[in-house]
Motif scaffolding. Structure first.
Motif, mmCIF file in Angstrom:
data_model
loop_
_atom_site.group_PDB
_atom_site.id
_atom_site.type_symbol
_atom_site.label_atom_id
_atom_site.label_comp_id
_atom_site.label_asym_id
_atom_site.label_seq_id
_atom_site.Cartn_x
_atom_site.Cartn_y
_atom_site.Cartn_z
ATOM 1 N N THR A 345 0.805 -1.223 0.000
ATOM 2 C CA THR A 345 0.000 0.000 0.000
ATOM 3 C C THR A 345 0.842 1.279 0.000
ATOM 4 O OG1 THR A 345 -1.796 -1.145 1.124
ATOM 5 C CG2 THR A 345 -1.834 1.254 1.200
ATOM 6 N N PRO A 346 1.844 1.421 0.880
ATOM 7 C CA PRO A 346 2.650 2.653 0.875
ATOM 8 C C PRO A 346 3.311 2.932 -0.474
ATOM 9 C CG PRO A 346 3.036 1.419 2.891
ATOM 10 C CD PRO A 346 2.235 0.529 1.994
ATOM 11 N N ASN A 347 3.850 1.884 -1.095
ATOM 12 C CA ASN A 347 4.516 2.068 -2.382
ATOM 13 C C ASN A 347 3.517 2.497 -3.449
ATOM 14 O OD1 ASN A 347 6.827 1.937 -4.153
ATOM 15 N ND2 ASN A 347 5.923 0.080 -5.009
ATOM 16 N N PHE A 348 2.321 1.908 -3.412
ATOM 17 C CA PHE A 348 1.290 2.284 -4.385
ATOM 18 C C PHE A 348 0.933 3.766 -4.220
ATOM 19 C CE2 PHE A 348 -2.954 3.128 -5.835
ATOM 20 C CZ PHE A 348 -3.016 2.458 -7.054
ATOM 21 N N ILE A 349 0.779 4.213 -2.975
ATOM 22 C CA ILE A 349 0.408 5.611 -2.731
ATOM 23 C C ILE A 349 1.497 6.552 -3.255
ATOM 24 C CG2 ILE A 349 -0.043 7.327 -0.938
ATOM 25 C CD1 ILE A 349 -1.350 5.071 0.707
ATOM 26 N N PHE A 352 1.210 6.605 -6.970
ATOM 27 C CA PHE A 352 -0.012 7.325 -7.332
ATOM 28 C C PHE A 352 0.221 8.835 -7.244
ATOM 29 C CE2 PHE A 352 -4.082 9.312 -6.808
ATOM 30 C CZ PHE A 352 -5.010 8.496 -7.449
ATOM 31 N N LYS A 353 0.838 9.260 -6.146
ATOM 32 C CA LYS A 353 1.080 10.688 -5.953
ATOM 33 C C LYS A 353 2.039 11.231 -7.006
ATOM 34 C CE LYS A 353 2.444 14.078 -2.453
ATOM 35 N NZ LYS A 353 2.895 14.288 -1.060
ATOM 36 N N LYS A 354 3.045 10.454 -7.355
ATOM 37 C CA LYS A 354 4.003 10.895 -8.371
ATOM 38 C C LYS A 354 3.321 11.063 -9.718
ATOM 39 C CE LYS A 354 8.428 9.669 -10.510
ATOM 40 N NZ LYS A 354 9.539 8.691 -10.566
ATOM 41 N N GLU A 355 2.385 10.170 -10.023
ATOM 42 C CA GLU A 355 1.722 10.201 -11.330
ATOM 43 C C GLU A 355 0.583 11.219 -11.374
ATOM 44 O OE1 GLU A 355 -0.848 6.997 -13.867
ATOM 45 O OE2 GLU A 355 1.170 6.386 -13.265
ATOM 46 N N GLN A 356 -0.197 11.314 -10.280
ATOM 47 C CA GLN A 356 -1.378 12.170 -10.284
ATOM 48 C C GLN A 356 -1.145 13.546 -9.651
ATOM 49 O OE1 GLN A 356 -4.241 11.432 -11.790
ATOM 50 N NE2 GLN A 356 -3.521 9.401 -12.431
ATOM 51 N N GLY A 357 -0.067 13.679 -8.904
ATOM 52 C CA GLY A 357 0.206 14.953 -8.268
ATOM 53 C C GLY A 357 -0.476 15.122 -6.927
ATOM 54 N N CYS A 358 -1.157 14.089 -6.465
ATOM 55 C CA CYS A 358 -1.823 14.131 -5.167
ATOM 56 C C CYS A 358 -1.994 12.706 -4.668
ATOM 57 C CB CYS A 358 -3.187 14.825 -5.262
ATOM 58 S SG CYS A 358 -4.347 13.994 -6.376
ATOM 59 N N SER A 375 -12.411 7.973 4.530
ATOM 60 C CA SER A 375 -12.191 7.045 5.639
ATOM 61 C C SER A 375 -10.938 7.419 6.392
ATOM 62 C CB SER A 375 -12.080 5.608 5.115
ATOM 63 O OG SER A 375 -10.950 5.483 4.297
ATOM 64 N N SER A 376 -10.781 6.813 7.559
ATOM 65 C CA SER A 376 -9.629 7.157 8.392
ATOM 66 C C SER A 376 -8.303 6.823 7.738
ATOM 67 C CB SER A 376 -9.738 6.434 9.736
ATOM 68 O OG SER A 376 -9.754 5.026 9.548
ATOM 69 N N ASP A 377 -8.263 5.721 6.975
ATOM 70 C CA ASP A 377 -6.976 5.374 6.355
ATOM 71 C C ASP A 377 -6.651 6.330 5.218
ATOM 72 O OD1 ASP A 377 -8.816 4.277 4.487
ATOM 73 O OD2 ASP A 377 -7.221 2.942 3.747
ATOM 74 N N ASP A 378 -7.693 6.948 4.615
ATOM 75 C CA ASP A 378 -7.437 7.981 3.614
ATOM 76 C C ASP A 378 -6.765 9.179 4.273
ATOM 77 O OD1 ASP A 378 -8.686 6.357 1.858
ATOM 78 O OD2 ASP A 378 -10.451 7.604 1.524
ATOM 79 N N GLU A 379 -7.255 9.534 5.465
ATOM 80 C CA GLU A 379 -6.716 10.699 6.166
ATOM 81 C C GLU A 379 -5.299 10.447 6.670
ATOM 82 O OE1 GLU A 379 -9.682 11.167 9.141
ATOM 83 O OE2 GLU A 379 -10.996 12.413 7.890
ATOM 84 N N ASP A 380 -5.001 9.193 6.972
ATOM 85 C CA ASP A 380 -3.694 8.854 7.541
ATOM 86 C C ASP A 380 -2.649 8.517 6.469
ATOM 87 O OD1 ASP A 380 -4.763 9.197 10.018
ATOM 88 O OD2 ASP A 380 -5.138 7.043 10.354
ATOM 89 N N GLU A 381 -3.006 8.629 5.182
ATOM 90 C CA GLU A 381 -2.088 8.162 4.140
ATOM 91 C C GLU A 381 -0.906 9.104 3.930
ATOM 92 O OE1 GLU A 381 -4.153 10.122 0.177
ATOM 93 O OE2 GLU A 381 -4.506 8.040 0.672
ATOM 94 N N ASP A 382 -0.994 10.321 4.413
ATOM 95 C CA ASP A 382 0.067 11.287 4.160
ATOM 96 C C ASP A 382 1.421 10.851 4.713
ATOM 97 O OD1 ASP A 382 -1.556 12.950 2.770
ATOM 98 O OD2 ASP A 382 -2.082 14.211 4.483
ATOM 99 N N TRP A 383 1.405 9.939 5.663
ATOM 100 C CA TRP A 383 2.682 9.525 6.250
ATOM 101 C C TRP A 383 3.568 8.774 5.288
ATOM 102 C CZ3 TRP A 383 4.228 4.396 6.715
ATOM 103 C CH2 TRP A 383 3.240 3.430 6.472
ATOM 104 N N VAL A 384 3.001 8.298 4.167
ATOM 105 C CA VAL A 384 3.837 7.605 3.185
ATOM 106 C C VAL A 384 4.250 8.545 2.081
ATOM 107 C CG1 VAL A 384 2.775 5.395 3.657
ATOM 108 C CG2 VAL A 384 1.828 6.830 1.830
ATOM 109 N N GLY A 385 3.770 9.754 2.076
ATOM 110 C CA GLY A 385 4.088 10.697 0.999
ATOM 111 C C GLY A 385 5.488 11.185 1.088
#
Length: 385
Positions: A345-349, A352-358, A375-385
């Motif tokens: 999941t972290p690698n996918f995010i 995704f961010k590199k390709e989509q810009g967010c 969802s809560s995991d959406d809100e917590d995803e920034d830690w992998v950015g």
């Protein structure tokens, strides 16, 4: 051809002689259905320096998953034929010994004629394929040199056996130039020997029968309609024109059939991928094993057909599905990513961010059309950015 090989495989054509070796072995299947030795052999034979023999070999995977071709270049002072042949045999023996030692296999091998120019490698490849087929008849683990096939020539005929065998192989591979050369060689022998007319007609029918039988084995049955036209020849020159025309028709059919079969196979594989792209076990290896083709052949053919490589295609399919589910479901991001076959999941995010810009969560907020909640995991995803 040589330019393409040099660019794609890094082959250096800086030797005085060249020839091709075809190698194959019986698969040793694991429980997964894949040959555990195949990748080992390909890695071993990909780039083989043989300094003690002033030679270098480069492995090229063939469509069949348990076969490969080796392009061999070596340096030798042009001299006695027996010495050059002995050097070729030493090179082939060294390649066999390497496979036997490192992969515990006893490969079947066929070696083509040596040539002085890399542009003639197609000739040597067809000869190596011919010799390889002869080796297969002799049993697993044997080696056959094309130039020794003529030693088994039937003295009752004027056309050497190796010429007919090479004619057959060139037709099977759709190699028109080589097929024409073999027809010419066969008839030139007759022009020199000048047999009696009755024997001449029998021999010519033998050449024609060889071509028609090969066409029939390939499923090209309509060429039998050419028999009346081909057999009504007035001279050897006239016969040569008619046999050449027949060879052109067979080779054109082979090329068309080969292209159709490859397109059909790639259509099947693409449909399978489209249905199963969410399977995290999907890979070049599993698909190659399922369809009994080599990984490099599949990879090359897939890219030629789709315009992108296999991994890029899978990524895009999974990416599109993640976006679709982000926009049309309220499911947690982690569940969506795992559901489409991506376990990291972290690698996918990050990708995704590199390709989509967010991030995916940000993308959902900006583009969701059904008011999907975050969802809560959406809100917590920034830690992998």
């Amino acid at each position: 051809m040589t330019t393409k090989l040099s660019e794609t495989l890094g082959i250096r054509f800086d030797r005085s002689h060249y020839f091709v070796v075809c190698m194959g072995w019986e698969p040793s299947l694991s429980l997964s259905g894949q040959d555990p030795e195949h990748r080992s052999v390909m890695q071993l034979m990909g780039d083989v320096p043989l300094p003690e023999l002033s030679a270098h070999a480069y492995g090229v995977e063939l469509p069949h998953p348990n076969q490969l071709a080796l392009i061999v270049g070596f340096d030798a002072v042009t001299g006695h034929e027996a010495r050059l042949q002995a050097l070729m045999e030493s090179i082939v023996d060294a390649l066999r010994a390497m496979v036997a030692e490192h992969a515990d296999l006893s490969p079947t091998m066929g070696a083509g004629t040596r040539y002085s120019y890399p542009e003639q490698l197609n000739q040597s490849y067809i000869e190596a394929s011919t010799a390889f087929e002869a080796s297969m008849l002799h049993g697993q683990g044997t080696t056959t040199f094309f130039n020794k096939l003529s030693d088994t020539r039937d003295s009752s005929f004027w056309v050497p056996k190796d010429v007919l065998l090479k004619l057959v192989q060139s037709l099977k591979q759709g190699s028109y130039d080589v097929a024409v050369q073999m027809v010419s060689t066969a008839l030139n022998n007759l022009k020199i020997e000048k047999p009696a007319v009755p024997l001449l007609r029998c021999i010519c029918f033998d050449i024609l029968n060889t071509m028609l039988k090969t066409a029939s084995e390939l499923g090209i049955h309509h060429v039998v309609n050419e028999i009346p036209r081909v057999t009504s020849f007035d001279s050897l020159e006239d016969l040569e024109k008619k046999l050449t025309s027949l060879a052109a028709e067979i080779c054109a059919q082979v090329e068309a059939m080969s292209e159709t079969e490859e397109n059909s196979l790639m259509d099947q594989i693409t449909a399978f991928i489209d249905e199963n792209f969410t399977d995290y076990t999907l890979s070049l290896g599993t698909i190659s094993a399922k369809y009994s083709i080599s990984s490099s052949y599949f990879s090359r053919s897939f890219k030629e057909k789709m315009g992108i490589n296999f991994s890029q295609y899978i990524w895009q399919k999974r990416m599109d599905e993640v976006i679709r589910q982000l926009l049309h479901t309220n499911d947690p991001l982690k569940d969506i990513i795992i559901r489409v076959g991506y376990l990291d999941t972290p690698n996918f995010i990050r990708k995704f961010k590199k390709e989509q810009g967010c991030t995916p969560g940000q993308y959902r907020k900006m583009h969701s059309q059904n008011g999907a909640s975050v969802s809560s995991d959406d809100e917590d995803e920034d830690w992998v950015g």
